[in-house]
Structures are given as C-alpha cells and as structure tokens.
Design an enzyme around this catalytic site. Structure first.
Site, PDB file in Angstrom:
ATOM      1  N   HIS A  12       0.822  -1.214   0.000  1.00 19.52           N
ATOM      2  CA  HIS A  12       0.000   0.000   0.000  1.00 19.52           C
ATOM      3  C   HIS A  12       0.857   1.266   0.000  1.00 19.52           C
ATOM      4  CE1 HIS A  12      -0.210  -0.588   4.669  1.00 19.52           C
ATOM      5  NE2 HIS A  12       0.805   0.179   4.362  1.00 19.52           N
ATOM      6  N   HIS A  61      -1.315   5.507   8.921  1.00 22.40           N
ATOM      7  CA  HIS A  61       0.060   5.996   9.072  1.00 22.40           C
ATOM      8  C   HIS A  61       0.027   7.395   9.663  1.00 22.40           C
ATOM      9  CE1 HIS A  61       0.022   2.986   5.870  1.00 22.40           C
ATOM     10  NE2 HIS A  61       1.255   2.701   6.203  1.00 22.40           N
ATOM     11  N   GLU A 242       4.350  -4.654   9.509  1.00 23.15           N
ATOM     12  CA  GLU A 242       3.021  -4.583   8.865  1.00 23.15           C
ATOM     13  C   GLU A 242       2.512  -5.962   8.451  1.00 23.15           C
ATOM     14  OE1 GLU A 242       2.973  -0.162   6.784  1.00 23.15           O
ATOM     15  OE2 GLU A 242       3.364  -1.884   5.526  1.00 23.15           O
TER      16      GLU A 242
END
Ligand SMILES: [Fe+2]
Lengths: 304, 140
Positions: A12, A61, A242
């Site tokens: 991503h 984020h 992640e």
C-alpha cells in the site's frame, strides 16, 4: 448468507499512487510492478470474482489517528470515508463507500467473540487503504465495491501479536458467515513486505524471509502466527511488522487455502512487494496463468 | 470464564531485545512519550493553511509548539535521524517531508549516510542485505 470468498494481499505504499498520478506505470522502474498487478486487475473483473464488500485491513500511518488515540484494532462503520490529506493534499481518488450494516454486524460479533474493537463513525482513510483500491481497480469514477476499513496499530509498540491477528481473522470469518444477506466478501491484508524506513539500517530487504513468509502464510499459518515481533523486526525491517496484518486475512480463509496468484517484486521504492490471491480450498477457483510471478532484482521470472 | 493464560511475554525482555537491532530505533512507548509534541507538530502539517504558515516562517511556527531546542533544530536541519532521536516516528514525520515535496525514499535514504543516488542504486540492486545487521550481540 455472506461468505468470505477470497483473501488478497497487497502493498500500500504511496509511491504506487504517485506512479499512477504521474503516468509512470509503464516505465522501466514501475512497469514490472503494474504488470504483476494487471493479472489481479483482470481477474477481479471476471464474473463471480468482484466482491460486494472488502474488509480492508491496513494501518493508519498517523493520518486519522494521532498520538492522542492509538486503537489496536479499529473498524470503520460509517457510510463513507474521505481520503486523508497526508501533507500533499488528499489523493485524487473517489470517496470510500462503507457498508454500515455489515460493519456494525462484524463489530458487534467481534466484541462478543472477545475482540474489543474500537468503532469509528467518522474517519479519513490514508494511503494504506486507498492504494490497494487503486492497484486493484485503477482510476474509476467510483470504487466498484463497498469497503469496510479495518485499521490495525503497527506503528506504536507493541502492535498486536501475529497470533492475535490470526485469531481476529477467524472471528471475522465467523462474523461474515452469520450475516444474513448474500454477499461476496473479500478480506484484504495490506502492507509489507520486508522494509525499513528509518535509521542507518533503512533500505533493508530480505527476500529469503519474504518468500518463506508467503509459503508459510499459505501452508502453515499456525506456525507463522507464533513468530514473535523481534523476528519481524530483525528479519523484515522495522516497518516489515506490517506483515502481521496479512495474518488477519489468512485467518479469515479457514484451514486450507489455494493460492490462485502469487506475485513478488523487489524493489518498489523502499520495499519488497507481495500480492497474492488466496481462496479457501473447498471453494477455490482456477489458478491464474502464470500462477507465480517473481520480478525485480535477481528474481528470474518463474512461471508454473 | 475462559481459561487463564498459561504463558505471558515478559515485557522487560520484550523491550530490551529492541536495542539489539543495529541502526534501528523501535517506536516504543518511551519514544512515543518523548516525541509527543514533535509528532503532533508534524501532524499539524496535514492542513494546507498550516503548511503555508510553516513554510512562511518555520522558526516562528515551531515556537508555537512545546518542543525541545534539539527537536526544533532537528526539524530546521531536516535531520531525520535526529528527529527520531527526539522521539519522532517516520509516519508522523512523513507530513514534514511531504510538505517539502519529498518522498519516503528520499527521507529513508537521508538517514543512511548514503547519497540519494547510492541509496536508490542499492534499492534497485535488491536493497540492504540482512546479513550482519540483524543483531548487535549475535553479530549475524
Ligand atoms: Fe504501510
């Protein structure tokens, strides 16, 4: 009844969005990445493959959540979610349309299943959520399906353990299966693979680790789920953590899965990139041809 | 009542291991506390009007925040390693380098001591190999 038919993993990273915006998807650097995704873009348009709803697992984020609120597992129950302004203006992509009925159903079911979720009725979504949509669906006027954003904290330590993520996936599966409407639901796990964005060790890539991770994710997720955080940090870099989010996707698919597509590429900006299509073995469709694609440095294109 | 947990992670051991990774500062609670205002300052740059005010007079804008002198200087110098020492986190700090029109690759590269060209080349050649940079004590 609603069913989790498919699990997809995707990178991503914002650089993918920048490549789309600046028309670089066909150049020498980005071409192989977008070629690798083209197979997924084509597959998802085929009859029966397009999801009604995607439960999109990603991490915020520092966009919707700042240092004042750090939810470990959150779920977006709103009608819609705006792309966040991350410092360069919001990404020029459609609003993300939610599915409040299913989202609330999942939220309630998860809490009853001992996952104490944090519920959001207003939340902007950052590149973690919108880049995978761009990679799967290109640049449409509207996204072709509903999306339930499920942000996971992997920024402030400790993030949830792999085992907890894997179990959350299993509970999401049960929640979806108890929703009375007939819906094709995907669960996407995003982020990764190995990468480190900070300090003198920035730029770390660990191909051996990544390929083993993909293999275990498919074939032996119970063992993989036991991997402690320190191993992710040492082997996959500080931002490689992640990858715990992929275990949520995997947990939602049941015991045995078939990999319909398995794409790995080094590098996409600072990261190694992995994009998979997995389906529960009992209901799996045809594998793509080629099924396995590796591209980038020292990765001869392998097809089988 | 579900069964009680049989095993628990020792939090002290869990945290201590993070210091054994070369060239890496894990964003622990301790760093998050130290960097609270630095990270909140960075978040403020998600608003276009704040970005304009910051660009017009960086020092004046920084003075509005409860920042240490070291943190302010690190921002003015765009020294991302120093910002991380002050408790900054790269995803928060991304709002600063995005305001500068810079990418994650630029910011990450700037922390390695390599030139941007050398860093970009290292990435294209497959990235930084993990050998020897997994553990300080173990040396593997
Ligand atoms: Fe990310």
């Amino acid at each position: 009844m609603a069913r989790v038919t498919t699990g997809i993993t995707s990178s991503h990273i914002p650089a993918l969005g920048a490549a789309i915006q600046t028309g670089k998807t066909g150049d020498d650097y980005w071409g192989p990445v977008f070629d690798g995704y083209k197979a997924i873009k084509d597959w998802i348009k085929q009859p029966g493959n397009m999801p009604d709803v995607v439960v999109l697992v990603y991490n915020d984020h520092a966009s919707a959540f700042d240092m004042n609120c750090i939810p470990t597992f959150a779920i977006g129950c709103a009608e819609s979610f705006k792309p966040a302004d991350e410092g360069w203006g919001p990404r020029p992509v459609p609003e993300v349309i939610g599915h409040p009925d299913l989202a609330w159903h999942i939220a309630q079911s998860l809490i009853l299943d001992d996952f104490d979720m944090c519920i959001f009725n207003q939340m902007d979504v950052d590149h973690g959520c919108t880049i995978p949509l761009s990679m799967m669906f290109g640049e449409p006027e509207e996204w072709p399906c509903k999306v339930i954003p499920l942000p996971v904290n992997v920024v402030t330590y400790p993030p949830p353990s792999g085992a907890r993520c894997f179990a959350l996936g299993d509970s999401i599966k049960a929640a979806v299966e108890s929703f009375p409407e007939d819906l094709n639901v995907h669960v996407w796990g995003t982020g990764g693979m190995s990468h480190q964005l900070q300090g003198p060790r920035a730029g770390l890539i660990n191909k051996e680790f990544d390929l083993k991770f993909i293999d275990q994710l498919i074939n032996d997720p119970d063992t993989l789920a036991k991997m402690p955080h320190i191993e992710y940090l040492r082997e996959a870099g500080s931002e490689g953590i992640e990858l715990v989010m992929w275990l949520i996707m995997r947990g939602a698919l049941g015991d045995k899965v078939k990999d319909l597509y398995n794409f790995y590429h080094i590098p996409a900006s600072n990261t190694a990139l992995g994009a998979l299509i997995l389906q529960p073995e009992e209901t799996a469709g045809e594998a793509l041809d080629p099924r396995v694609v590796h591209s980038g440095h020292s990765l001869a294109t392998a097809a089988e | 009542m579900t069964e009680k947990k049989k095993e628990r992670i020792n939090i002290h051991e869990y945290l201590a291991e993070f210091d054994d990774i070369p060239g890496t500062r894990v964003f622990t609670a301790q760093r998050a506390r130290k960097g609270y205002w630095l990270n909140q300052f960075a978040m403020s740059l998600m608003k276009a009007e704040n970005r304009e005010r910051f660009k017009a007079d960086e020092k004046a804008y920084l003075d509005e925040w409860n920042l240490s002198d070291a943190a302010k200087q690190a921002v003015l110098d765009r020294d991302y390693n120093a910002m991380i020492d002050e408790g900054g986190n790269v995803y928060y700090l991304s709002k600063l380098f995005s305001t500068d029109g810079k990418s994650f690759q630029f910011a990450a590269g700037s922390m390695t001591g390599m030139t941007q060209e050398d860093y970009a080349k290292m990435m294209i050649d497959g990235g930084r190999a993990p050998h020897g940079v997994r553990s300080i004590k173990g040396g593997y």
